[in-house]
Design a protein around this motif. Structure first.
Motif, PDB file in Angstrom:
ATOM      1  N   CYS A  11      -7.839  -4.873   4.003  1.00  0.00           N
ATOM      2  CA  CYS A  11      -7.086  -5.425   2.870  1.00  0.00           C
ATOM      3  C   CYS A  11      -6.038  -6.386   3.399  1.00  0.00           C
ATOM      4  O   CYS A  11      -5.213  -6.020   4.246  1.00  0.00           O
ATOM      5  CB  CYS A  11      -6.403  -4.301   2.088  1.00  0.00           C
ATOM      6  N   LEU A  57      -7.382  -2.536  -1.802  1.00  0.00           N
ATOM      7  CA  LEU A  57      -8.326  -1.426  -1.750  1.00  0.00           C
ATOM      8  C   LEU A  57      -7.821  -0.219  -2.538  1.00  0.00           C
ATOM      9  O   LEU A  57      -8.537   0.767  -2.665  1.00  0.00           O
ATOM     10  CB  LEU A  57      -8.578  -1.021  -0.293  1.00  0.00           C
ATOM     11  N   HIS A  65      -4.405  -1.068   5.132  1.00  0.00           N
ATOM     12  CA  HIS A  65      -5.521  -0.176   4.852  1.00  0.00           C
ATOM     13  C   HIS A  65      -6.831  -0.901   5.117  1.00  0.00           C
ATOM     14  O   HIS A  65      -6.951  -2.101   4.880  1.00  0.00           O
ATOM     15  CB  HIS A  65      -5.487   0.295   3.394  1.00  0.00           C
ATOM     16  N   VAL A  67     -11.379  -0.002   5.365  1.00  0.00           N
ATOM     17  CA  VAL A  67     -12.470   0.964   5.184  1.00  0.00           C
ATOM     18  C   VAL A  67     -13.704   0.429   5.909  1.00  0.00           C
ATOM     19  O   VAL A  67     -13.976  -0.769   5.881  1.00  0.00           O
ATOM     20  CB  VAL A  67     -12.763   1.228   3.689  1.00  0.00           C
ATOM     21  N   ASN A  72     -17.790   4.936   4.861  1.00  0.00           N
ATOM     22  CA  ASN A  72     -16.713   5.319   3.948  1.00  0.00           C
ATOM     23  C   ASN A  72     -15.591   6.033   4.701  1.00  0.00           C
ATOM     24  O   ASN A  72     -15.034   7.027   4.248  1.00  0.00           O
ATOM     25  CB  ASN A  72     -17.231   6.182   2.796  1.00  0.00           C
ATOM     26  N   TRP A  74     -11.844   5.611   6.094  1.00  0.00           N
ATOM     27  CA  TRP A  74     -10.652   4.811   5.786  1.00  0.00           C
ATOM     28  C   TRP A  74      -9.630   4.925   6.907  1.00  0.00           C
ATOM     29  O   TRP A  74      -9.448   5.999   7.492  1.00  0.00           O
ATOM     30  CB  TRP A  74     -10.032   5.296   4.479  1.00  0.00           C
ATOM     31  N   TYR A  75      -8.939   3.807   7.157  1.00  0.00           N
ATOM     32  CA  TYR A  75      -7.838   3.768   8.124  1.00  0.00           C
ATOM     33  C   TYR A  75      -6.592   3.237   7.427  1.00  0.00           C
ATOM     34  O   TYR A  75      -6.674   2.344   6.587  1.00  0.00           O
ATOM     35  CB  TYR A  75      -8.184   2.852   9.299  1.00  0.00           C
ATOM     36  N   SER A  76      -5.453   3.794   7.831  1.00  0.00           N
ATOM     37  CA  SER A  76      -4.179   3.359   7.247  1.00  0.00           C
ATOM     38  C   SER A  76      -3.101   3.345   8.318  1.00  0.00           C
ATOM     39  O   SER A  76      -3.137   4.146   9.257  1.00  0.00           O
ATOM     40  CB  SER A  76      -3.740   4.315   6.132  1.00  0.00           C
ATOM     41  N   GLN A 101      -7.114   7.808  10.682  1.00  0.00           N
ATOM     42  CA  GLN A 101      -7.873   7.973   9.446  1.00  0.00           C
ATOM     43  C   GLN A 101      -6.987   8.376   8.278  1.00  0.00           C
ATOM     44  O   GLN A 101      -5.947   9.023   8.462  1.00  0.00           O
ATOM     45  CB  GLN A 101      -8.927   9.066   9.619  1.00  0.00           C
ATOM     46  N   SER A 102      -7.430   7.994   7.095  1.00  0.00           N
ATOM     47  CA  SER A 102      -6.756   8.410   5.872  1.00  0.00           C
ATOM     48  C   SER A 102      -7.818   8.796   4.855  1.00  0.00           C
ATOM     49  O   SER A 102      -9.006   8.572   5.061  1.00  0.00           O
ATOM     50  CB  SER A 102      -5.888   7.277   5.328  1.00  0.00           C
ATOM     51  N   PRO A 104      -9.882   8.490   1.380  1.00  0.00           N
ATOM     52  CA  PRO A 104     -10.224   7.363   0.516  1.00  0.00           C
ATOM     53  C   PRO A 104      -9.456   7.437  -0.795  1.00  0.00           C
ATOM     54  O   PRO A 104      -9.120   8.515  -1.262  1.00  0.00           O
ATOM     55  CB  PRO A 104     -11.729   7.533   0.282  1.00  0.00           C
ATOM     56  N   GLN A 108     -12.284   4.717  -5.745  1.00  0.00           N
ATOM     57  CA  GLN A 108     -12.462   3.366  -5.187  1.00  0.00           C
ATOM     58  C   GLN A 108     -13.929   3.081  -4.932  1.00  0.00           C
ATOM     59  O   GLN A 108     -14.670   3.915  -4.425  1.00  0.00           O
ATOM     60  CB  GLN A 108     -11.693   3.223  -3.873  1.00  0.00           C
TER      61      GLN A 108
END
Ligand code: FES
Length: 114
Positions: A11, A57, A65, A67, A72, A74-76, A101-102, A104, A108
């Protein structure tokens, strides 16, 4: 054009301060997306793996963020210094970088490339 095995969407949305809401663009997301693309190209991986800038996202706070699809994952809150590790461990090795990782965002859908 070949279909890549994985696409990492970063994003790069940047909101105006007057909106009063944090955005990934406040955390260097455009430079990070560009660095992902540069690393994949320099290593000759850009046919099977792709990094793409995306719009919002969903999570917004504590960004940036990203993905990885179709995994699927996700990273943050990562930085440009984490790019090589994500490429090496996850995109090439198939092992997500769990410390970054985070969860989702609820509801989304996979993002469209911009
Ligand atoms: S601004 Fe990046 S997830 Fe919303």
């Amino acid at each position: 054009m070949e279909t890549p095995d994985k696409i990492l969407f970063v994003c790069t949305n940047k909101r105006l301060a007057k909106w009063g809401k944090e955005s990934c663009g406040d955390h260097g997301a455009s430079d990070i997306a560009e660095h992902f693309r540069r690393v994949l190209k320099m290593r000759g991986l850009n046919k099977n793996l792709r990094a793409s800038a995306s719009g919002c996202l969903g999570p917004c706070n504590e960004g940036p963020h990203a993905v990885v699809m179709p995994d699927n994952i996700w990273y943050s809150g990562f930085s440009i210094d984490d790019v090589e590790e994500i490429v090496e461990s996850h995109l090439l090795g198939g092992k997500p970088v769990t410390r970054l990782q985070s969860s989702p965002a609820v509801g989304q859908q996979p993002p469209e490339e911009v």
